[in-house]
Design an enzyme around this catalytic site. Structure first.
Site, PDB file in Angstrom:
ATOM      1  N   CYS A  35      53.493  -3.693  71.280  1.00 33.03           N
ATOM      2  CA  CYS A  35      52.151  -3.001  71.374  1.00 33.03           C
ATOM      3  C   CYS A  35      52.547  -1.390  71.569  1.00 33.03           C
ATOM      4  O   CYS A  35      51.578  -0.547  71.603  1.00 33.03           O
ATOM      5  CB  CYS A  35      51.567  -3.286  72.580  1.00 33.03           C
ATOM      6  N   CYS A 104      52.218  -8.226  79.011  1.00 37.84           N
ATOM      7  CA  CYS A 104      51.934  -7.051  79.605  1.00 37.84           C
ATOM      8  C   CYS A 104      52.595  -7.384  81.104  1.00 37.84           C
ATOM      9  O   CYS A 104      53.301  -6.243  81.565  1.00 37.84           O
ATOM     10  CB  CYS A 104      50.264  -6.755  80.142  1.00 37.84           C
TER      11      CYS A 104
HETATM   12 FE1  FES Z   1      50.931  -3.704  75.731  1.00 41.45          FE
HETATM   13 FE2  FES Z   1      49.586  -4.752  77.524  1.00 41.45          FE
HETATM   14  S1  FES Z   1      49.148  -4.549  75.585  1.00 41.45           S
HETATM   15  S2  FES Z   1      51.537  -4.027  77.610  1.00 41.45           S
END
Ligand code: FES
Length: 142
Positions: A35, A104
């Site tokens: 991400c 996360c």
């Molecule tokens: Fe990247 Fe939560 S979406 S750490």
């Protein structure tokens, strides 16, 4: 049931221990390749105890909430104990996270470990590299 617990919302909206620490004894920066989120954790250590910690997270709400809770969980604890902090413990302290956001919380665990490792390295403290293995959860493939 709401997607996020009250505790997650609270730590996301009112994160504890946010900021930079200029005189940190250990700094850990980690990122999630998937991400692109980045988390930096600062720890202050005295006599083997984490007396203070701060974090900066460039990331999603769950990353912010888990970093905030992680700082609360390791503050006042011996460094060795902070090293044991698992992402599952952070998630439990937040009364859960949706499965797709569990990764996360891994970032928070890794950031604490990276900060402790930096503290050990800077102070010439010997450690067992095995202790720095991240406890992956079953939801995380990375
Ligand atoms: Fe990247 Fe939560 S979406 S750490």
């Amino acid at each position: 049931m709401a997607l996020y617990s009250d505790k997650v919302m609270d730590h996301f909206q009112n994160p504890r221990n946010v900021g930079k620490m200029d005189d940190a004894d250990g700094i850990g920066e980690v990122g999630n390749a998937k991400c692109g989120d980045i988390m930096r954790m600062y720890i202050k250590v005295k006599d083997g105890i984490i007396t203070d910690c701060k974090f900066n997270t460039f990331g999603c709400g769950s990353a912010i909430a888990t970093s905030s809770m992680a700082t609360e969980l390791i503050k006042g604890k011996p460094v060795e104990e902070a090293l044991q902090l698992s992402n599952q413990a952070v998630v439990e302290a937040l009364d859960g996270l949706p499965p797709q956001k569990i990764h996360c919380s891994v970032l928070a665990e890794e950031a604490v470990q990276a900060a402790v490792k930096d503290y050990y390295d800077k102070n010439g403290i010997a450690y067992d590299p095995e202790k720095f293995k991240v406890h992956r959860c079953e939801h995380c493939s990375d």
